[in-house]
Structures are given as structure tokens and as C-alpha cells.
Design a protein around this motif. Structure first.
Motif, PDB file in Angstrom:
ATOM      1  N   LEU A  49       0.855  -1.180   0.000  1.00  0.00           N
ATOM      2  CA  LEU A  49       0.000   0.000   0.000  1.00  0.00           C
ATOM      3  C   LEU A  49       0.888   1.226   0.000  1.00  0.00           C
ATOM      4  CD1 LEU A  49      -3.115   0.658   0.280  1.00  0.00           C
ATOM      5  CD2 LEU A  49      -2.564   1.212   2.659  1.00  0.00           C
ATOM      6  N   LEU A  56      -4.709   6.300  -2.211  1.00  0.00           N
ATOM      7  CA  LEU A  56      -3.841   5.146  -2.029  1.00  0.00           C
ATOM      8  C   LEU A  56      -3.614   4.388  -3.330  1.00  0.00           C
ATOM      9  CD1 LEU A  56      -5.624   3.785   1.185  1.00  0.00           C
ATOM     10  CD2 LEU A  56      -3.545   5.201   1.113  1.00  0.00           C
ATOM     11  N   LEU A  58      -2.393   0.478  -4.537  1.00  0.00           N
ATOM     12  CA  LEU A  58      -2.177  -0.895  -4.076  1.00  0.00           C
ATOM     13  C   LEU A  58      -1.444  -1.670  -5.164  1.00  0.00           C
ATOM     14  CD1 LEU A  58      -2.775  -3.104  -1.912  1.00  0.00           C
ATOM     15  CD2 LEU A  58      -4.843  -3.654  -3.228  1.00  0.00           C
ATOM     16  N   PRO A  81      -9.819   1.366   2.937  1.00  0.00           N
ATOM     17  CA  PRO A  81      -9.590   0.714   1.642  1.00  0.00           C
ATOM     18  C   PRO A  81     -10.286   1.410   0.476  1.00  0.00           C
ATOM     19  CG  PRO A  81     -10.043  -0.922   3.330  1.00  0.00           C
ATOM     20  CD  PRO A  81     -10.314   0.416   3.948  1.00  0.00           C
ATOM     21  N   ILE A  84      -8.410   3.611  -2.016  1.00  0.00           N
ATOM     22  CA  ILE A  84      -7.516   3.078  -3.046  1.00  0.00           C
ATOM     23  C   ILE A  84      -7.995   3.599  -4.401  1.00  0.00           C
ATOM     24  CG2 ILE A  84      -6.660   1.007  -4.223  1.00  0.00           C
ATOM     25  CD1 ILE A  84      -7.050  -0.504  -1.583  1.00  0.00           C
ATOM     26  N   ILE A  87      -4.802   0.411  -8.687  1.00  0.00           N
ATOM     27  CA  ILE A  87      -4.253  -0.919  -8.426  1.00  0.00           C
ATOM     28  C   ILE A  87      -3.252  -1.226  -9.532  1.00  0.00           C
ATOM     29  CG2 ILE A  87      -4.723  -3.388  -8.213  1.00  0.00           C
ATOM     30  CD1 ILE A  87      -7.573  -2.667  -7.323  1.00  0.00           C
ATOM     31  N   THR A 107     -13.571  -0.837  -4.305  1.00  0.00           N
ATOM     32  CA  THR A 107     -12.937   0.481  -4.222  1.00  0.00           C
ATOM     33  C   THR A 107     -13.212   1.376  -5.436  1.00  0.00           C
ATOM     34  OG1 THR A 107     -10.891  -0.295  -5.288  1.00  0.00           O
ATOM     35  CG2 THR A 107     -11.049  -0.529  -2.885  1.00  0.00           C
ATOM     36  N   ALA A 109     -11.252   1.375  -7.927  1.00  0.00           N
ATOM     37  CA  ALA A 109      -9.917   1.802  -8.328  1.00  0.00           C
ATOM     38  C   ALA A 109      -9.660   1.534  -9.809  1.00  0.00           C
ATOM     39  CB  ALA A 109      -8.866   1.084  -7.486  1.00  0.00           C
TER      40      ALA A 109
END
Length: 282
Positions: A49, A56, A58, A81, A84, A87, A107, A109
Motif C-alpha cells: 500500500l 492510495l 495498491l 480501503p 484506493i 491498483i 474500491t 480503483a
């Protein structure tokens, strides 16, 4: 007879079975690796992370049955989370992408992956190596481009296509800065295993043996990079879990400018031996 869950497993298939059927056995407490980088993987597979000023990032998701461990680790660190935003997938093997679908849906993401691995999802799902465990299909939002950095807030991540372990394996390099302004060069090779490059696996995958040369060339490209903190796609690659107890407020045991070179050199020796002893011909 009660099973001894403390037996140390080494075979990748046994580790995958353990991680999917008894995920609590591979759980580890999350820990800080760099000023804004945290380990949220398990005792076998790495996930990282990265905290930025705008959310964020990941790196990798581990397996489907371990998603709750990843999310719980993120929460234990004090993060949500759902923050995020991105990814990054190192390569499309189940132990790294098995949890991607639920985490991406939860998320929202944006997902990046190597274009060269996308055919695993569409044409050769056998190469994902799910071993029959739960797997949700997914589609990338964007492919990596070595000439285009991935930027979120104050964090810039540079990617490098390093094929071999899979055709689309991608490595990540970025600088992380602490409150005093000290800069740490961080690096993660996206897939360092030579287990996919032996004669039998090369033939069964239908890959050209030039994949071995691609792998070696990728290692040689990154060998002399200045890396202060080496992130293992599997923690044992850089002995990360053995160093956790040495973390203090003033000492980061992962800061070691020599680990990266030693780690890469070891893999160079391994792939050279495979090439030298191969019974396959160009």
C-alpha cells in the motif's frame, strides 16, 4: 489426527492451497517498509500500500480467499480501503491477481496491467494457475507504458516491462520522501520466479525459449539501479519478514542499498544455469 499447521511449506502449489483453504495461517501484521509504503500481504505473497496526497495505490492483491486479510491490514494501518485509487498488477498469476476483482469492485480503483498478460484472461486462463479456486474475471483500465509514469498526488511510479516469469511482468520504481526530506529509492521486480522458464513449462505454455533471454535481459537492465529499499513480490525474496522485529522509530531494517544487487545477481545465476542446461534449441 490433528494437522500440524506449523509445518513450513515450500512447494508453490502447497502454499497456494494453504493460502486459499486456510488463509488465517498465512496472515501477518501489516508493517511500514518506507515512509509512505506499507506491507499488506501475507507470509507467502506480497502486496504493498502506497500513501499519496490524493489517495492510495495498491500493488497486487494476493488471492481471492485472502482479500479480507488485505482489507483488514489496510484498516489496521489507519487507512480506508475505499481510498484506493489505483491498483497496479505485477503479473497475471493467481497468487497476485486472485483478489483483484472484489477489491476493484469494492474500491472503484483504476487498474493497470501489462498488455502482454491480458491473453491469460481471454485465451489462456490455464496460465493464471487458479487451481480451481474462486476467481473473478477483470479487465484493465489502462496498460503500462515504460515511457509514461503513473502519477497520483505527490507520488510518481515508473514502470519497466520485465518479461520472463510471464510475458507481461512489470516492475515498479519510485522515490519516497520522509518528513526530513530524505529520499529513498524503492524498487520491486514484478516477477522474479524462474519456475515458468524450465523446459517443461516453456513447452506446455507454448512460449518461445527466447522468453529466457528476455528475462535475463530484464535482470541486466535493473541490476545496477540504485535501490535503497527492495520490495519482494514474495517477501522471502528479500527476507522481509525476518526483519520486521528490528523495526524501531529510528531504524528501518529494509533500508539496505546492497540487497537489490544481491537479489538480482542470484536470479541472473539461476536463469543462466537454466539456459546452459536446457535441452531445447532455438
Amino acid at each position: 489426527m490433528k494437522e500440524n499447521i506449523n509445518v513450513k511449506l515450500n512447494n508453490p502449489r502447497d502454499l497456494l492451497i494453504q493460502g486459499c483453504e486456510r488463509p488465517w495461517e498465512v496472515a501477518v501484521e501489516p508493517f511500514k517498509v518506507a515512509p509512505h509504503v506499507y506491507y499488506v500481504g501475507n507470509s507467502w505473497v506480497g502486496a504493498y500500500l502506497i500513501e499519496t496526497s490524493e489517495g492510495l495505490i495498491l500493488i497486487d492483491t494476493t488471492m481471492h480467499n485472502q482479500v479480507y486479510l488485505v482489507l483488514e491490514s489496510i484498516r489496521k494501518l489507519g487507512f480506508d480501503p475505499k481510498d484506493i485509487k489505483i491498483i497496479l498488477l505485477s503479473h497475471a498469476h493467481y497468487d497476485h491477481c486472485g483478489g483483484l476483482r472484489p477489491i476493484k469492485e469494492y474500491t472503484g480503483a483504476k487498474l493497470y496491467m501489462g498488455k502482454e498478460d491480458e491473453y491469460f484472461l481471454t485465451e489462456r486462463p490455464d496460465l493464471i494457475y487458479t487451481e480451481g479456486y474462486a476467481f473473478g474475471s477483470f479487465k484493465p483500465d489502462e496498460y503500462y507504458d515504460d515511457n509514461k509514469s503513473i502519477i497520483l498526488g505527490d507520488m510518481t511510479i515508473n514502470t519497466l516491462h520485465t518479461p520472463g516469469h510471464t510475458p507481461g511482468t512489470t516492475s515498479f520504481f519510485f522515490d519516497d520522501k520522509d518528513e526530513e526530506g530524505n529520499v529513498y529509492h524503492c524498487g520491486m521486480h514484478g516477477g522474479i520466479g524462474v519456475n515458468t522458464l524450465n523446459d517443461e513449462t516453456i513447452q506446455s505454455n507454448g512460449w518461445p525459449i527466447s522468453m529466457r533471454d528476455d528475462f535475463l535481459n530484464g535482470l541486466l537492465k535493473v541490476r545496477n539501479m540504485k535501490i535503497d529499499i527492495a520490495l519482494g513480490s514474495h517477501p522471502n525474496q528479500t527476507n522481509m519478514l525476518a526483519l520486521v522485529d528490528k523495526i524501531t522509530d529510528t531504524f528501518n531494517p529494509f533500508f539496505d542499498e546492497f540487497v537489490w544487487g544481491k537479489f538480482i545477481d542470484g536470479r541472473i545465476e539461476m536463469i543462466k544455469k537454466i539456459i546452459e542446461t536446457s535441452k531445447l534449441s532455438n
